[in-house]
Design a protein around this motif. Structure first.
Motif, PDB file in Angstrom:
ATOM      1  N   GLY A  10      -5.720  11.473  -8.477  1.00  0.00           N
ATOM      2  CA  GLY A  10      -5.275  10.314  -8.327  1.00  0.00           C
ATOM      3  C   GLY A  10      -5.056   9.792  -6.723  1.00  0.00           C
ATOM      4  N   VAL A  11      -4.574  10.769  -6.130  1.00  0.00           N
ATOM      5  CA  VAL A  11      -4.296  10.541  -4.760  1.00  0.00           C
ATOM      6  C   VAL A  11      -6.178  10.332  -4.274  1.00  0.00           C
ATOM      7  N   MET A  12      -6.711  11.303  -4.432  1.00  0.00           N
ATOM      8  CA  MET A  12      -8.421  10.951  -3.920  1.00  0.00           C
ATOM      9  C   MET A  12      -8.705   9.650  -3.900  1.00  0.00           C
ATOM     10  N   PHE A  13      -8.592   9.203  -5.486  1.00  0.00           N
ATOM     11  CA  PHE A  13      -9.372   7.969  -5.239  1.00  0.00           C
ATOM     12  C   PHE A  13      -8.366   6.690  -4.487  1.00  0.00           C
ATOM     13  N   LEU A  14      -7.198   6.957  -4.968  1.00  0.00           N
ATOM     14  CA  LEU A  14      -6.557   6.250  -4.125  1.00  0.00           C
ATOM     15  C   LEU A  14      -7.025   6.272  -2.690  1.00  0.00           C
ATOM     16  N   VAL A  15      -7.169   7.057  -1.892  1.00  0.00           N
ATOM     17  CA  VAL A  15      -8.088   6.979  -0.405  1.00  0.00           C
ATOM     18  C   VAL A  15      -8.934   6.371  -0.496  1.00  0.00           C
ATOM     19  N   MET A  16      -9.970   6.567  -1.930  1.00  0.00           N
ATOM     20  CA  MET A  16     -11.240   6.287  -1.266  1.00  0.00           C
ATOM     21  C   MET A  16     -11.489   4.611  -1.547  1.00  0.00           C
ATOM     22  N   TYR A  17     -10.404   4.179  -2.438  1.00  0.00           N
ATOM     23  CA  TYR A  17     -10.566   2.731  -3.284  1.00  0.00           C
ATOM     24  C   TYR A  17      -9.483   2.027  -1.945  1.00  0.00           C
ATOM     25  N   GLY A  18      -8.555   2.405  -1.234  1.00  0.00           N
ATOM     26  CA  GLY A  18      -7.773   2.141   0.087  1.00  0.00           C
ATOM     27  C   GLY A  18      -8.569   1.361   1.094  1.00  0.00           C
ATOM     28  N   VAL A  19      -9.725   3.177   1.469  1.00  0.00           N
ATOM     29  CA  VAL A  19     -10.122   2.626   2.969  1.00  0.00           C
ATOM     30  C   VAL A  19     -11.245   1.868   2.675  1.00  0.00           C
ATOM     31  N   GLY A  20     -11.695   2.384   0.966  1.00  0.00           N
ATOM     32  CA  GLY A  20     -13.212   1.555   1.033  1.00  0.00           C
ATOM     33  C   GLY A  20     -13.200   0.202   0.763  1.00  0.00           C
ATOM     34  N   ALA A  21     -11.702  -0.674   0.683  1.00  0.00           N
ATOM     35  CA  ALA A  21     -11.086  -1.708   0.314  1.00  0.00           C
ATOM     36  C   ALA A  21     -11.762  -2.884   1.534  1.00  0.00           C
ATOM     37  N   GLY A  22     -11.286  -1.607   2.708  1.00  0.00           N
ATOM     38  CA  GLY A  22     -11.404  -2.366   4.095  1.00  0.00           C
ATOM     39  C   GLY A  22     -12.292  -2.118   5.399  1.00  0.00           C
ATOM     40  N   LEU A  23     -13.451  -1.794   4.289  1.00  0.00           N
ATOM     41  CA  LEU A  23     -14.243  -1.608   5.296  1.00  0.00           C
ATOM     42  C   LEU A  23     -15.105  -2.929   5.583  1.00  0.00           C
ATOM     43  N   TYR A  24     -15.898  -2.870   6.428  1.00  0.00           N
ATOM     44  CA  TYR A  24     -16.677  -4.613   7.089  1.00  0.00           C
ATOM     45  C   TYR A  24     -18.110  -4.026   8.467  1.00  0.00           C
ATOM     46  N   HIS A  25     -19.214  -5.343   7.953  1.00  0.00           N
ATOM     47  CA  HIS A  25     -19.962  -4.393   9.309  1.00  0.00           C
ATOM     48  C   HIS A  25     -19.638  -4.805   9.661  1.00  0.00           C
ATOM     49  N   GLU A  26     -18.936  -4.189  11.251  1.00  0.00           N
ATOM     50  CA  GLU A  26     -18.507  -4.197  12.482  1.00  0.00           C
ATOM     51  C   GLU A  26     -19.217  -6.035  13.246  1.00  0.00           C
ATOM     52  N   THR A  27     -20.271  -5.711  13.775  1.00  0.00           N
ATOM     53  CA  THR A  27     -20.823  -6.925  13.817  1.00  0.00           C
ATOM     54  C   THR A  27     -21.207  -7.975  12.525  1.00  0.00           C
ATOM     55  N   LEU A  28     -21.467  -7.728  11.582  1.00  0.00           N
ATOM     56  CA  LEU A  28     -22.717  -8.857  10.794  1.00  0.00           C
ATOM     57  C   LEU A  28     -21.770  -9.505   8.951  1.00  0.00           C
ATOM     58  N   GLY A  29     -20.777  -8.367   9.215  1.00  0.00           N
ATOM     59  CA  GLY A  29     -20.213  -9.045   8.158  1.00  0.00           C
ATOM     60  C   GLY A  29     -18.317  -9.444   8.643  1.00  0.00           C
ATOM     61  N   THR A  30     -17.833  -9.671   7.796  1.00  0.00           N
ATOM     62  CA  THR A  30     -15.726 -10.498   8.319  1.00  0.00           C
ATOM     63  C   THR A  30     -15.075  -9.359   7.216  1.00  0.00           C
ATOM     64  N   LYS A  31     -14.048  -9.318   8.582  1.00  0.00           N
ATOM     65  CA  LYS A  31     -13.025  -8.538   7.694  1.00  0.00           C
ATOM     66  C   LYS A  31     -12.333  -8.842   6.458  1.00  0.00           C
ATOM     67  N   PRO A  32     -12.028  -7.971   6.092  1.00  0.00           N
ATOM     68  CA  PRO A  32     -10.876  -8.733   4.636  1.00  0.00           C
ATOM     69  C   PRO A  32     -10.408  -8.990   4.837  1.00  0.00           C
ATOM     70  N   SER A  33      -9.660 -10.272   3.894  1.00  0.00           N
ATOM     71  CA  SER A  33      -8.146 -10.593   4.646  1.00  0.00           C
ATOM     72  C   SER A  33      -7.196  -9.254   3.744  1.00  0.00           C
ATOM     73  N   SER A  34      -5.858 -10.091   4.185  1.00  0.00           N
ATOM     74  CA  SER A  34      -4.833  -9.605   3.811  1.00  0.00           C
ATOM     75  C   SER A  34      -4.877  -9.588   2.668  1.00  0.00           C
ATOM     76  N   VAL A  35      -5.287 -10.016   1.540  1.00  0.00           N
ATOM     77  CA  VAL A  35      -4.561 -11.140   0.468  1.00  0.00           C
ATOM     78  C   VAL A  35      -5.968  -9.673  -0.271  1.00  0.00           C
ATOM     79  N   HIS A  36      -6.841  -9.615   0.004  1.00  0.00           N
ATOM     80  CA  HIS A  36      -8.239  -8.847  -0.247  1.00  0.00           C
ATOM     81  C   HIS A  36      -7.135  -7.089  -0.664  1.00  0.00           C
ATOM     82  N   ILE A  37      -6.605  -6.717   0.533  1.00  0.00           N
ATOM     83  CA  ILE A  37      -5.870  -5.458   0.683  1.00  0.00           C
ATOM     84  C   ILE A  37      -5.376  -5.594   0.017  1.00  0.00           C
ATOM     85  N   ALA A  38      -4.185  -6.152  -0.001  1.00  0.00           N
ATOM     86  CA  ALA A  38      -2.779  -6.430  -0.864  1.00  0.00           C
ATOM     87  C   ALA A  38      -3.024  -6.192  -2.146  1.00  0.00           C
ATOM     88  N   ILE A  39      -3.981  -6.512  -3.030  1.00  0.00           N
ATOM     89  CA  ILE A  39      -3.976  -6.942  -4.265  1.00  0.00           C
ATOM     90  C   ILE A  39      -4.652  -5.671  -4.678  1.00  0.00           C
TER      91      ILE A  39
END
Lengths: 257, 257, 257, 257
Positions: free
Chosen positions: C39-68
């Motif tokens: 459960g926690v393994m998935f929680l970290v894979m999902y939670g950290v994964g959701a926040g990932l974006y390309h430093e120069t070419l991507g857009t930072k995921p919004s607070s709504v993206h992360i919170a939901i």
């Protein structure tokens, strides 16, 4: 045609008329129609209100803002009014009940009239409580997106309202015993999905009354057919096809599991 | 007035007083009031906290961020406190219970006082745990949008709180047997909808205590009447009208279906 | 101390030890601990994964993206694992069950160890399946916002986890008969609310294991105390206070309604 | 091999064949396959439609727009079709039912074929009802994010579909008595979470049919293996592992609580 058949048909017509008359003269129809009026009035005040922003100093509300507002409102209003009028607040839902025999023809006409009046009233209220700086061109009207033709928008409105009615009559199918949780909430998230999926196409209206209120205020009816014909045809078909082919009743008849 | 009538009225008053006194002297009222204090304290800490951002280095939280925070919090706090105090956490909900006879006058006063105190306490906590760089002008106060007059904001607050109470008393109508799923969740999504629909108008407060806490900290009361009168009048009316015209009880009385 | 009292205490200790030993030697504890790991393994894979974006070419995921993402994941994982391990996936939930007597001390230690190991494993997996261009500084770690002091972040983490446990033990209170719908879902939306309300303050972690995984990978522990002490103290207190003051059991004891 | 064993195996094969043939010849399978066709057709029309925007004049829909659209659609379509076909609308769900013995091999093949045909039909409809200015390169296809390798995307698709099937078969576990509220809704929010958590990695597809429709239109199959192998392997494994290790049935067998 034999005399017996003629007689049976006459009986049926008589009972049809009696049903209509009884419904017409009930106090209940009046209260229900008033509830539909109130429901659509709030729907327009809320839906148009959610889209308002200051032309120069404000930020345009996002698609998520509008879609969730629309869908969650529907979930709430159905839960609120279901014991009073059924909580249709949409002629394209009422036509679904009509074609599947859920309401009388008289009730259908009363509901649609009061829904349209409610939309006009709601548009009037929201105009008064908001500053004119927020009244953009086409204020309150849902229109096809950039480069989208009227026919394309018509098809979009038809298929999202098809699914709306199809799904709703599946949820309300009295032969199902697997439904759990709040049915109006699932209808509400379907509305969210409908708005998202046609956001840049037809705008995701699926409710002729809701769009007619703003059109009356602007006296601009050139796109009216798109938002009347699409939902009414799609919604009516969706309810009818579910009822005849996929309902538990129809499956029993054809010997399916 | 006949002697019998006078006697009946006297009896009724006596029973009114006895009910009030019994409630006043119950240990339960104290615990419930404390729960209301805690609930509104958290509501303000959460609601104001959600809107904070660094003036120069941060990004302003979106309308979706604020609206969902507000509504989901209400769903949670009602579910949490409903067996303790009913989970009103809002004077405009408490007035609904007062006008429909759900709580005594004493309880109403206790609740509102503790709700207001909770809001002030919550505002104090959130001020302490956040850096001053995030304390914008009007920090924590919900105000009318650009160009929106006080009267327009008052009407908006009145009608969203009208629907809040109207819908809530419909959900809680003991004569309904069609409710399924979590009622507090449906109330929560109604709050989401209320915030979205008046986002650029009145700001979607619908809770006089919540806005009063920040106002006390700033000692700025010029908009206080908008956010007290709007929700209290709208909410009271919504509960009353549902109870008298649309409740299952009132429908039975008038012979509706 | 009288001999009887000593004897009683001895008996109690014996039964305490027997309970612990029985739990330790059950096959069930192993499977449950493994479920917590997953459960926690998935929680970290999902939670950290959701926040990932390309430093120069991507857009930072919004607070709504992360919170939901965070809250809905919790709703899902509790629903999935509740019959296996209870679906804690968070030491600050496990401590709540410990202080209210819901789990043994042995189980608490097993759960927390496996939760921490799961977080490290999850962090390892998400590092491998994502390109290095998405590994920002502090990759995966939740940190206090701009200008927020460690003590402020600690208090925020404490009070959001206080409400998390307080509310959860209210939902699970076996003396309540008014709960309807999915309890894990209401817990999930509370997590959404917690993230939103402290988004720019402590970042809304409320789970020491979740943040410890990334910290181990970076070998950066200077903020570790904030995200361990805050949730553990807040969560433990929230569960304890609900249980002793507001639970239906405690209300019956003190003669409340 | 003894004669008895051979005989038993022969019997088993016979009953396997009979089961397959009976299912094949039932009218029900046809209707169910048609429902799967309709479901995936709508899924593609909706999913691709939600992502459309005018290349130069429009704004790209946010991750929240797409994720909520996808997940809520799944919640709706499962609720709608569960009594007709089970509402799989995804080969990676159908394979879960296959490996756990929930459906016959014939039904599996029928479902997958009709799902793929539905995806192609849906892609055709959405192409027709939207202006060409909205048909970006790779129109409708979900692809790995910037710098993400095919193998990384494959692993992501595998683990999100693993959890999808694992969780779903936990929810449907007939030995559980603790499920409350709408199961399809919880599946829907799991889909939301899956999209969010791999948004910038694999794009969160988890449905081979959904991505194959657009690929057929473009005749571009170089990433096809990622979005077929990932979900099919992950989903099949998730269902299998839940069934054998964590299901209430397997726990009873091994003597757990």
């Amino acid at each position: 045609m034999s005399t017996e058949k003629k007689e049976a048909l006459k009986q049926e017509n008589k009972s049809f008329l009696r049903k209509e008359l009884e419904d017409l003269m009930s106090l209940d129809l009046l209260r229900a129609s008033f509830a539909e009026f109130l429901g659509v009035m709030f729907l327009v005040m809320y839906g148009v209100g959610a889209g308002l922003y200051h032309e120069t100093l404000g930020t345009k509300p996002s698609s998520v803002h509008i879609a969730i507002e629309t869908g969650f409102f529907i979930a709430v209003i159905i839960t609120t009014l279901s014991t009073v009028s059924g909580g249709h607040v949409n002629p394209a839902i009422s036509i679904g009940f009509l074609v599947t025999g859920g309401i009388t023809l008289s009730r259908f006409f009363f509901y649609v009239c009061f829904q349209v009046l409610g939309a006009i009233a709601g548009m009037y209220v929201i105009s008064v409580v908001s500053p004119v700086e927020m009244h953009q061109e086409n204020f309150g009207v849902i229109l096809p997106g950039t480069n989208v033709t009227d026919v394309q928008a018509f098809v979009c409105e038809a298929y999202i309202t098809f699914l709306l009615d199809f799904a709703m009559f599946s949820f309300l199918d009295s032969g199902r015993s697997d439904m759990a949780g709040s049915v109006p909430f699932i209808i509400g998230i379907l509305v969210v999905v409908n708005v998202f999926s046609t956001w840049n196409l037809s705008g995701g209206c699926m409710n002729p009354a809701r769009n007619f209120g703003p059109m009356v205020i602007h006296a601009a009816y050139d796109k009216a057919w798109v938002y009347w014909a699409g939902p009414m045809i799609g919604g009516g078909l969706g309810a009818f096809i579910y009822d005849r082919i996929f309902s538990t009743r129809s499956m029993l008849r054809s010997g399916g599991s």
